[in-house]
Design a protein around this motif. Sequence first.
Motif, mmCIF file in Angstrom:
data_model
loop_
_atom_site.group_PDB
_atom_site.id
_atom_site.type_symbol
_atom_site.label_atom_id
_atom_site.label_comp_id
_atom_site.label_asym_id
_atom_site.label_seq_id
_atom_site.Cartn_x
_atom_site.Cartn_y
_atom_site.Cartn_z
ATOM 1 N N ARG A 222 -4.728 -9.849 -7.915
ATOM 2 C CA ARG A 222 -3.904 -8.870 -8.622
ATOM 3 C C ARG A 222 -4.766 -7.783 -9.250
ATOM 4 O O ARG A 222 -4.367 -6.611 -9.299
ATOM 5 N N VAL A 223 -5.939 -8.150 -9.761
ATOM 6 C CA VAL A 223 -6.853 -7.153 -10.335
ATOM 7 C C VAL A 223 -7.133 -6.053 -9.320
ATOM 8 O O VAL A 223 -6.984 -4.852 -9.605
ATOM 9 N N PHE A 224 -7.536 -6.447 -8.114
ATOM 10 C CA PHE A 224 -7.934 -5.464 -7.113
ATOM 11 C C PHE A 224 -6.733 -4.740 -6.513
ATOM 12 O O PHE A 224 -6.836 -3.556 -6.173
ATOM 13 N N LEU A 225 -5.597 -5.426 -6.389
ATOM 14 C CA LEU A 225 -4.407 -4.784 -5.829
ATOM 15 C C LEU A 225 -3.950 -3.629 -6.719
ATOM 16 O O LEU A 225 -3.709 -2.513 -6.239
ATOM 17 N N PHE A 226 -3.828 -3.885 -8.021
ATOM 18 C CA PHE A 226 -3.348 -2.835 -8.910
ATOM 19 C C PHE A 226 -4.426 -1.816 -9.244
ATOM 20 O O PHE A 226 -4.123 -0.652 -9.534
ATOM 21 N N GLY A 227 -5.688 -2.229 -9.188
ATOM 22 C CA GLY A 227 -6.756 -1.241 -9.298
ATOM 23 C C GLY A 227 -6.695 -0.253 -8.144
ATOM 24 O O GLY A 227 -6.869 0.957 -8.344
ATOM 25 N N ALA A 228 -6.396 -0.746 -6.938
ATOM 26 C CA ALA A 228 -6.290 0.121 -5.763
ATOM 27 C C ALA A 228 -5.149 1.122 -5.908
ATOM 28 O O ALA A 228 -5.275 2.283 -5.520
ATOM 29 N N ARG A 229 -4.044 0.689 -6.476
ATOM 30 C CA ARG A 229 -2.926 1.624 -6.663
ATOM 31 C C ARG A 229 -3.273 2.703 -7.678
ATOM 32 O O ARG A 229 -3.060 3.895 -7.448
ATOM 33 N N ASP A 230 -3.824 2.302 -8.820
ATOM 34 C CA ASP A 230 -4.029 3.263 -9.900
ATOM 35 C C ASP A 230 -5.217 4.177 -9.669
ATOM 36 O O ASP A 230 -5.324 5.219 -10.323
ATOM 37 N N VAL A 231 -6.114 3.828 -8.751
ATOM 38 C CA VAL A 231 -7.194 4.737 -8.390
ATOM 39 C C VAL A 231 -6.628 6.079 -7.925
ATOM 40 O O VAL A 231 -7.153 7.140 -8.253
ATOM 41 N N TRP A 232 -5.554 6.046 -7.164
ATOM 42 C CA TRP A 232 -4.957 7.317 -6.734
ATOM 43 C C TRP A 232 -3.761 7.716 -7.582
ATOM 44 O O TRP A 232 -3.473 8.897 -7.762
ATOM 45 N N PHE A 233 -3.060 6.734 -8.173
ATOM 46 C CA PHE A 233 -1.773 6.994 -8.796
ATOM 47 C C PHE A 233 -1.887 7.674 -10.162
ATOM 48 O O PHE A 233 -1.067 8.527 -10.502
ATOM 49 N N LEU A 303 -1.811 -3.374 4.194
ATOM 50 C CA LEU A 303 -1.858 -2.312 3.195
ATOM 51 C C LEU A 303 -3.189 -1.561 3.239
ATOM 52 O O LEU A 303 -3.230 -0.338 3.034
ATOM 53 N N PHE A 304 -4.277 -2.260 3.528
ATOM 54 C CA PHE A 304 -5.612 -1.644 3.566
ATOM 55 C C PHE A 304 -5.668 -0.455 4.518
ATOM 56 O O PHE A 304 -6.365 0.539 4.265
ATOM 57 N N LEU A 305 -4.931 -0.527 5.624
ATOM 58 C CA LEU A 305 -5.029 0.499 6.664
ATOM 59 C C LEU A 305 -4.591 1.872 6.173
ATOM 60 O O LEU A 305 -5.105 2.895 6.634
ATOM 61 N N VAL A 306 -3.647 1.923 5.232
ATOM 62 C CA VAL A 306 -3.081 3.212 4.814
ATOM 63 C C VAL A 306 -4.085 4.059 4.026
ATOM 64 O O VAL A 306 -4.383 5.192 4.435
ATOM 65 N N PRO A 307 -4.635 3.575 2.898
ATOM 66 C CA PRO A 307 -5.604 4.437 2.192
ATOM 67 C C PRO A 307 -6.871 4.686 2.996
ATOM 68 O O PRO A 307 -7.502 5.740 2.845
ATOM 69 N N ALA A 308 -7.257 3.730 3.855
ATOM 70 C CA ALA A 308 -8.443 3.939 4.679
ATOM 71 C C ALA A 308 -8.234 5.116 5.631
ATOM 72 O O ALA A 308 -9.107 5.986 5.772
ATOM 73 N N LEU A 399 -11.275 0.146 -0.558
ATOM 74 C CA LEU A 399 -12.273 -0.887 -0.861
ATOM 75 C C LEU A 399 -11.690 -1.953 -1.778
ATOM 76 O O LEU A 399 -11.917 -3.163 -1.564
ATOM 77 N N MET A 400 -10.926 -1.547 -2.775
ATOM 78 C CA MET A 400 -10.356 -2.521 -3.706
ATOM 79 C C MET A 400 -9.309 -3.403 -3.018
ATOM 80 O O MET A 400 -9.183 -4.587 -3.336
ATOM 81 N N ILE A 401 -8.571 -2.845 -2.081
ATOM 82 C CA ILE A 401 -7.611 -3.659 -1.332
ATOM 83 C C ILE A 401 -8.345 -4.695 -0.486
ATOM 84 O O ILE A 401 -7.890 -5.840 -0.342
ATOM 85 N N ALA A 402 -9.483 -4.311 0.068
ATOM 86 C CA ALA A 402 -10.279 -5.279 0.834
ATOM 87 C C ALA A 402 -10.716 -6.443 -0.057
ATOM 88 O O ALA A 402 -10.712 -7.612 0.367
ATOM 89 N N LEU A 403 -11.083 -6.157 -1.301
ATOM 90 C CA LEU A 403 -11.465 -7.219 -2.238
ATOM 91 C C LEU A 403 -10.261 -8.097 -2.595
ATOM 92 O O LEU A 403 -10.396 -9.313 -2.772
ATOM 93 N N SER A 404 -9.076 -7.502 -2.677
ATOM 94 C CA SER A 404 -7.863 -8.290 -2.918
ATOM 95 C C SER A 404 -7.600 -9.222 -1.746
ATOM 96 O O SER A 404 -7.191 -10.382 -1.930
ATOM 97 N N TRP A 405 -7.840 -8.745 -0.535
ATOM 98 C CA TRP A 405 -7.668 -9.561 0.675
ATOM 99 C C TRP A 405 -8.587 -10.784 0.639
ATOM 100 O O TRP A 405 -8.167 -11.904 0.978
ATOM 101 N N LEU A 406 -9.820 -10.589 0.208
ATOM 102 C CA LEU A 406 -10.750 -11.719 0.110
ATOM 103 C C LEU A 406 -10.290 -12.721 -0.943
ATOM 104 O O LEU A 406 -10.376 -13.942 -0.735
ATOM 105 N N SER A 407 -9.785 -12.229 -2.070
ATOM 106 C CA SER A 407 -9.345 -13.128 -3.151
ATOM 107 C C SER A 407 -8.114 -13.926 -2.756
ATOM 108 O O SER A 407 -8.026 -15.130 -3.022
#
Length: 421
Positions: A222-233, A303-308, A399-407
């Motif tokens: 959840r840390v990395f998922l929402f970090g990924a959203r707010d990086v752009w949002f 989800l990773f594919l879109v921002p990449a 990158l943050m979504i990739a870390l969420s995928w690993l977690s």
Amino acid sequence: MTDRPKGFAAYIAVTAAYWAFMLTDGALRMLVLLHFNSLGFSPVQLAYLFVLYEIAGVVTNLSAGWIAARFGLTSTLYAGLTLQVVALLALTQLDPAWSVAASVVFVMLVQCLSGVAKDLAKMSSKSAVKLLAPEGDGLFRWVALLTGSKNAVKGFGFLLGAGALALFGFVPSVLGMAAVLGAILVIVLLGMPPGLPGGRKDVKFNEVFSRNPRVNWLSAARVFLFGARDVWFVVGIPIYFYAVLSDGTPEAQRAAFFMIGIFMAIWVILYGAVQARAPAILRSATHSEADLAASARFWVGTLFLVPAALALAAYFAGGPTVWLTALVVVGLLIFGVLFALNSSLHSYLILAFTSAERVTMDVGFYYMANAAGRLIGTVLSGLTYQFGGLPLCLGTAALMIALSWLSIGRINREIAPATPV
């Protein structure tokens, strides 16, 4: 919804109060962002305005679970509504004659108070779902409905904030929100139905830290998922759109405020609608908890594919263009749909993984992780956009979504799925 256990009226009351709160929360975020951007604040300074808001979320969620377990869920709900009214009234005291540094510090402190308020209200409403909803697919449907409707309401709040800023100005808009939320607080205080549990005197604070590895790995994801959203949002996309849409004149500024508010509102409303439909989309009625947990890795990988892809497009475009802006709009709408499925699935899993006895503490811990992700994303949003523009902003999200995928993959080691979803 056909399942209506004892306490359903209390669930409806909590949900209605949470809707009202999130309407003002969304409006306030858009008011602050657009108002201070129009005053010439840099992307990093704009990000600073929200830093204490997110830090407050980390601290509040960690302690709110214990407070609710100790004093009861209604106490945290009432406290959240009250603090938001106080924060709105305090924001009207901002003096235009103050220096930029003084203004930033003041708004940071007010936003900190608003962050405490938001997470007290959120933890209360999410915990109420676990305590009052039916188990199994019914739990997923109830949490998806609450989360989806909340985000749709917040989307309307973005539109309300941008429109109110353009039509009435900053201070009248904030005062109006404070008056409405204050009236709702009085109604809730006088008319809250029975059904929510009281506190337990023997709860110890160290119990907020979960010993359940599934809760801990889901929180990390959840840390990395929402970090990924707010990086752009938080900063990147609104300021990119403002640069594209406004030439700096008052008329262009007002038009840009409306257009940015409309886009952000549509994004969050779409996000909320998909969240509410997530159980049907994911066919939760025909899949077990283990199956749904296993599917989480697939959805975050998609989800990773879109921002990449968007980061690569922005890099090769070399700057704002018509085709890039159109691609960003479409790409972020797709991101919203996929993000909503991920978020709704996580919101169900945290309630499925916890027990009724630990629900406020595990939910508090989980949303502490959520707030930590937002904090990281907020800081990185200003930094990446200022130093690398849109490509770095979106690349960091990927990158943050990739870390969420690993977690999230670690959860699947704890559960053996029966069939893929």
